[in-house]
Design an enzyme around this catalytic site. Structure first.
Site: not given
Ligand code: UGA
Length: 471
Positions: A59, A150, A181, A184, A240, A281, A289, A292
């Protein structure tokens, strides 16, 4: 069902982290450089090192590198610290701010630097381009360059040109796309137990090399999909966008449930039991939020616009999420009779989801903006997200516990689904609050108890939530 899944995930994560200290010295199967040590790069580096590859994480931020050398975490990610400690101990993992030397000494290079959204909605590629130039300048033999960041579809070709332009000795190299994929909060688990590995390249040589890099660890059940580079880049954005659309869909249905007396949790369960749809999901909330989904939906729309392809569903997803966030705030305003002036509001949860310290595009930031503008006095608590929020909202009060945030507040808003909020003792919450007004944006609090205690409360989608003690 969700609880069982979380428990299984925790056990699997514990097993894979516990295994690493027993590895003796690094066997040096592949020499890998990971450039960028953020949420993606640090997890990628530590996990590949745990597969017994020799990994150097690079980094430009010297402070971050010095901390990581001392195994001091710069981000919060469950399981990461243990992996870093174990893999640095057996010499598989090291850290450096010297990108040139790391590139020269490695045969597989991962680009994992940030690609934030620029003003036009496209991904800002400055950091990626700078890495590509450095790779070109230091190309001293055949290497595979792999984008984990990405990047918009077609960026692989751009990186290839940049490397070629800056390389004097005309060594052979391949630029491939191997999207991640990881979510966090469960990145280490997701890396160790992936649904699939996508390898996008123009020839067989890098396909084979990257397969070899991963296959020593993954069992035969993990599908590998070999594609061309553009298809791999597209898979990342399409995945995504699809997941974001799925969340927006269930959030819209949730608001309709409120009007017709249906319960969104039962409705989501009923929909998810259809194997063609699946349960994941479909958890309603305050709107998606994070770093990603909002950015990637924006970027795919930008690409569609550029190429005159009308991506109506991606467009509707973005609109729906924005509208949903506003409607969720309206629900809070209704609970408070549209009067925020001098009201003390407790916010529990600042991060965009639980198990992370990341507040990027978190609903809490929208709420803080609106509440402070409308004259509310906010006291906030989050197990990990306060330092990052403080940088953006230094003027609000941060407390060291949920109790302290709640004490004397006129209302409490639960915005993130941290376990400690699920376990809140609602009798005590009522005692601490000045008025028993509660909004649960994550449907985590027992609605029967809230009713019994005569809270004035609301959640998402008219959900009936049962929470059993000691479960
Ligand atoms: C997301 C994708 O899930 C990963 O597969 C991908 O690798 C990542 O983006 C990326 O592109 O780097 P992330 O943003 O870390 O992962 O977290 P998620 O668990 O997907 O949640 C994203 C948002 O959706 C959060 O605000 C979460 O609260 C919300 N969410 C998720 C919901 O409101 N309902 C759900 O059923 C799932």
């Amino acid at each position: 069902m969700k609880r069982i899944e979380t428990k299984q995930r925790a056990i699997k994560l514990f097993l894979c982290v516990a295994l690493v200290p027993h590895l003796s010295q690094c066997a040096v199967s592949h020499k890998v450089a990971v450039i960028g040590t953020g949420y993606v790069g640090s997890v990628l580096g530590a996990c590949l090192a745990s597969f017994n590859h020799k990994v150097i994480c690079v980094d430009t931020n010297k402070e971050v590198i010095e901390k990581l050398k001392r195994a001091e975490m710069t981000i919060y990610e469950p399981g990461l610290e243990e992996l870093i400690v174990a893999t640095t101990k057996n010499n598989c993992l090291s850290f450096s701010d010297d990108a040139a030397s790391a590139i020269r000494n490695s045969d597989i290079l991962f680009i994992a630097v940030g690609t934030p959204m620029d003003e036009s909605g496209n991904a800002d590629l400055k950091a990626v381009e700078s890495v590509a130039r450095t790779i070109g300048e230091n190309l001293n033999g055949y290497k595979i360059i792999c984008t984990k960041s990405t990047v918009p579809i077609g960026t692989g070709a751009h990186i290839k040109n940049l490397i070629a332009e800056h390389s004097k000795d005309r060594h052979d190299f391949d630029v491939i796309s191997n999207p991640e994929f990881l979510r966090e909060g469960s990145s280490v688990h997701d890396f160790m137990y992936p649904d699939r590995i996508i390898i996008g390249a123009d020839s067989e040589r890098p396909h084979r090399a990257i397969y070899d890099l991963y296959s020593s660890w993954y069992d035969k059940k993990v599908p590998f999909l070999f594609t061309n580079r553009e298809s791999a880049e597209m898979i990342k954005y399409a995945s995504n966008t699809f997941l974001a659309a799925k969340i927006s869909f269930i959030n819209e249905i949730a608001l309709l449930c409120e009007k017709v007396g249906a319960d969104i949790l039962k409705v989501a369960e009923g929909i998810g039991l259809d194997n063609r749809i699946g349960p994941r999901f479909l958890v309603p909330g305050p709107g998606y939020g994070g770093s990603c989904f909002p950015k990637d939906v924006e970027a795919i729309l930008f690409k569609g616009n550029q190429l005159s392809v009308d991506l109506k569903i991606a467009h509707a997803t973005r609109e729906s999420n924005c509208a949903h966030k506003l409607k969720v705030f309206d629900k809070v305003a209704r609970l408070l009779n549209n009067d925020f002036t001098s009201k003390k509001i407790a916010i529990l949860g600042l991060t965009f989801k639980a198990l992370t310290d990341d507040v990027r595009e978190s609903i809490a930031l929208d709420f803080l903006e609106k509440l402070t503008k409308n004259g509310a006095l906010v006291s906030a608590y989050d197990p990990e997200g306060m330092p990052n929020t403080k940088k953006l909202f230094p003027q609000i009060t941060y407390t060291s516990s949920a109790d302290d945030a709640l004490r004397g507040a006129d209302a409490v808003l639960i915005l993130t689904e941290w376990d400690e909020f699920k376990l809140l003792d609602l009798v005590r919450v009522k005692e601490l609050l000045r008025q028993p007004i509660l909004f649960d944006a994550r449907n985590i609090l027992d609605t029967t108890v809230l009713k019994e205690l005569q809270f004035s409360f609301d959640n998402i989608g008219n959900a009936t939530v049962h929470r059993y003690k000691n479960s």
